[in-house]
Write an enzyme that holds these catalytic residues in place. Structure first.
Site, PDB file in Angstrom:
ATOM      1  N   LYS A 107       1.844   1.936  -4.917  1.00  0.00           N
ATOM      2  CA  LYS A 107       2.337   1.310  -6.289  1.00  0.00           C
ATOM      3  C   LYS A 107       1.538   1.802  -7.717  1.00  0.00           C
ATOM      4  O   LYS A 107       1.972   2.072  -8.666  1.00  0.00           O
ATOM      5  CB  LYS A 107       2.537  -0.191  -6.291  1.00  0.00           C
ATOM      6  CG  LYS A 107       3.452  -0.427  -5.145  1.00  0.00           C
ATOM      7  CD  LYS A 107       3.694  -2.142  -4.698  1.00  0.00           C
ATOM      8  CE  LYS A 107       2.387  -2.637  -4.206  1.00  0.00           C
ATOM      9  NZ  LYS A 107       2.033  -2.244  -2.798  1.00  0.00           N
ATOM     10  N   GLY A 112      -4.466  -4.569  -3.874  1.00  0.00           N
ATOM     11  CA  GLY A 112      -5.536  -3.603  -4.022  1.00  0.00           C
ATOM     12  C   GLY A 112      -4.654  -2.146  -4.347  1.00  0.00           C
ATOM     13  O   GLY A 112      -3.997  -1.537  -3.547  1.00  0.00           O
ATOM     14  N   HIS A 113      -4.732  -1.731  -5.745  1.00  0.00           N
ATOM     15  CA  HIS A 113      -3.989  -0.521  -6.240  1.00  0.00           C
ATOM     16  C   HIS A 113      -5.056   0.293  -6.690  1.00  0.00           C
ATOM     17  O   HIS A 113      -6.015   0.146  -7.436  1.00  0.00           O
ATOM     18  CB  HIS A 113      -3.146  -1.029  -7.292  1.00  0.00           C
ATOM     19  CG  HIS A 113      -2.056  -2.249  -6.966  1.00  0.00           C
ATOM     20  ND1 HIS A 113      -1.403  -2.868  -7.837  1.00  0.00           N
ATOM     21  CD2 HIS A 113      -1.726  -2.585  -5.645  1.00  0.00           C
ATOM     22  CE1 HIS A 113      -0.474  -3.542  -7.277  1.00  0.00           C
ATOM     23  NE2 HIS A 113      -0.716  -3.452  -5.936  1.00  0.00           N
ATOM     24  N   ASP A 115       0.841  -1.140  -0.145  1.00  0.00           N
ATOM     25  CA  ASP A 115      -0.018  -0.001   0.070  1.00  0.00           C
ATOM     26  C   ASP A 115       0.771   1.123  -0.059  1.00  0.00           C
ATOM     27  O   ASP A 115       0.471   2.161   0.712  1.00  0.00           O
ATOM     28  CB  ASP A 115      -0.875  -0.065   1.158  1.00  0.00           C
ATOM     29  CG  ASP A 115      -1.978  -1.329   1.181  1.00  0.00           C
ATOM     30  OD1 ASP A 115      -2.227  -1.659   0.303  1.00  0.00           O
ATOM     31  OD2 ASP A 115      -2.239  -1.677   2.408  1.00  0.00           O
ATOM     32  N   GLN A 174       2.050  -6.106  -3.305  1.00  0.00           N
ATOM     33  CA  GLN A 174       2.433  -6.203  -1.602  1.00  0.00           C
ATOM     34  C   GLN A 174       3.585  -5.259  -1.553  1.00  0.00           C
ATOM     35  O   GLN A 174       3.902  -4.644  -2.210  1.00  0.00           O
ATOM     36  CB  GLN A 174       2.966  -7.789  -1.268  1.00  0.00           C
ATOM     37  CG  GLN A 174       1.464  -8.530  -0.993  1.00  0.00           C
ATOM     38  CD  GLN A 174       0.903  -9.185  -2.453  1.00  0.00           C
ATOM     39  OE1 GLN A 174       1.632  -9.730  -3.423  1.00  0.00           O
ATOM     40  NE2 GLN A 174      -0.303  -8.621  -2.789  1.00  0.00           N
TER      41      GLN A 174
END
Ligand code: GDP
Ligand code: IMO
Ligand code: MG
Length: 431
Positions: free
Chosen positions: A16, A40-41, A13, A225
């Site tokens: 990225k 989750g991007h 988080d 990650q």
């Protein structure tokens, strides 16, 4: 020609998605090489928010080739629904713009069930705090040589044999956890139903990327990650089940390590972690709350509140080393606006000794207390700054001091979630 690998340098988080989207303008191919829909991007473009899990963050630009490599574990049902959702936001996706490696292992419903059942059954202090999406169990099946892979969807007899092999293992495990055996025929029917949706994107990614490289195309590798969640170098066992560091980019799609020209580490200007495990600079006080509120630190996948703490330079120096980071993108500097004093961890104390790195043993990690340096903060706003000239002197000092402490230069600086609120110092594709 230049190929760039983006990796998270903390516990995930770091931002990225935003940076990959920004850089993808300069790339031809954007490839995911590990992880799955535990990622989750978030991308914000002119106020519109895109949240991606399995799809590479280059999809939104259009005209680029997005690749899901063999190092990823893929939930086919999730991919289909993610594609549908992103299409509703006006993004075009077709077999010309999305490619899935044929040798990618599939996450099945039984993997998620096992993941969640294990977490529920875990004794106090042993819960990992996973995303519950079946990531670990699927990687276990891959290494255990009983995974069902994308290519297996093309042939009914192979698929049945693969399912039977996997279920011999899983039904025994499920019995131990009090779960019903898997409905074999139901699972095969579900896989046959989803097969054509996935097979339209299936390709020998290693071959396509070899051809792209020969044609001088630029590849941007998108890590998921963060390095402290790496299966080997993270805070084991409170980690994810894949290698997330830069070396994985090569094996996760099938290119040689020599094809990687620049490794960009994504680094948040403070530290967050979601899930269980050691976190030396964690703040459980008002300051931690303030970081979480200002940074809107809630997980994209699970909605969990992220744990927050001061910047840990000792950890980032370590993660930059294991990935061979050439430059960092420092994100969320704006979140630090308005703090009188900022603390930076430069090492640890453990049993009366001073350490300049995080030790490997989990119990030692948990007992490390941070050694801090203090710096004056700034009262001006850095939100939305697009050049160095817009930054207050103390913010520049903070950034410069981080560079020194982690022994790595800043290549990009991010000052808001918006795509264009980004300061370019060194272009990773041109360096
Ligand atoms: P990722 O998993 O590394 O892609 O990061 P996430 O998307 O899970 O979390 C990063 C969050 O910070 C997202 O909500 C982004 O929109 C946001 N973000 C990214 N860069 C910045 C920044 O420079 N400033 C602020 N305030 N938010 C940012
Ligand atoms: P992005 O790509 C932050 C964490 C989970 C848990 C541990 C294991 O958005 O940075 P898993 O479901 O992978 O077996 O969970 O890893 N985790 C993440 N934390 N960002 C992520 O991805 C994460 N993906 C997994 O919270 O602690
Ligand atoms: Mg995330």
């Amino acid at each position: 020609m230049a190929n760039v690998v983006v990796v998270g340098a903390q516990w995930g988080d770091e931002g990225k998605g935003k940076i990959v989207d920004w850089l993808s303008e300069r790339a031809d191919v954007i490839a995911r090489f590990q992880g799955g829909h535990n990622a989750g991007h978030t991308l914000v473009i002119d106020g519109q928010v895109y949240k991606l899990n399995a799809l590479p963050s280059g999809v939104v630009r259009g005209g680029k080739l997005s690749v899901i490599g063999n190092g990823v574990v893929l939930d086919p049902w999730h991919l289909v629904s993610e594609i549908a959702k992103i299409r509703e936001q006006g993004v075009e996706i077709s077999p010309e713009t999305l490619m899935v490696a044929e040798n990618t292992p599939l996450i099945l419903p039984l993997h998620g069930e096992l993941d969640r059942a294990r977490e529920e059954a875990a004794a106090k202090g042993t819960k990992i705090g996973t995303t519950g999406r079946g990531i670990g169990p699927c990687y276990e099946d891959k290494v255990g040589r009983r995974a069902i892979r994308v290519a297996d969807l093309a042939d009914r007899a192979t698929l049945e044999a693969r399912v039977d092999r996997a279920l011999t293992h899983h039904n025994a495990l499920r019995a131990g956890l009090g779960l019903e055996p898997v409905d074999r025929d139901g699972l095969i029917a579900k896989l046959e139903e989803i097969a054509p949706e996935i097979l339209q994107y299936a390709a020998p990614v290693w071959k396509v990327l070899t051809e792209k490289r020969k044609a001088g195309k630029r590849i941007l590798f998108e890590g998921a990650q963060g390095s402290l969640l790496d299966i080997d170098f993270g805070t084991y066992p409170f980690v994810t089940s894949s290698n997330v560091i830069a070396g994985q980019a090569a094996t996760g799609v099938g290119i040689g390590p020599g094809s990687i020209d620049f490794v960009l580490g994504i680094v948040k200007a403070y530290t967050t972690r979601v899930g269980e495990g050691p976190f030396p600079t964690e703040l459980t006080d008002e300051t931690g709350e303030r970081l979480g509120e200002r940074g809107r630190e809630f997980g994209v996948v699970t909605g969990r509140k992220r744990r927050c703490g001061w910047f840990d330079a000792a950890l980032v120096r370590q993660t930059c080393a294991v990935s061979g980071v050439n430059g960092i993108a420092l994100t969320k500097l704006d979140v630090l606006d308005g703090f009188d004093t900022l603390k930076i961890c430069v090492g640890y104390e453990l049993d009366g000794e001073r350490l300049d790195y995080l030790p490997t043993a989990s119990d030692q990690q948990a007992r490390c207390t941070p050694v801090y340096e203090e710096m004056p903060g700034w009262s001006e706003s850095t939100e939305g700054a697009r050049s160095w000239a817009d930054l207050p002197a103390n913010a520049i000092k903070y950034v410069r001091h981080i560079e020194e402490l982690i022994d790595c230069p800043v290549a990009l600086l991010s000052t808001s979630p918006e795509r264009e609120d980004t300061i370019l110092v060194t272009d990773p594709f041109e360096d």
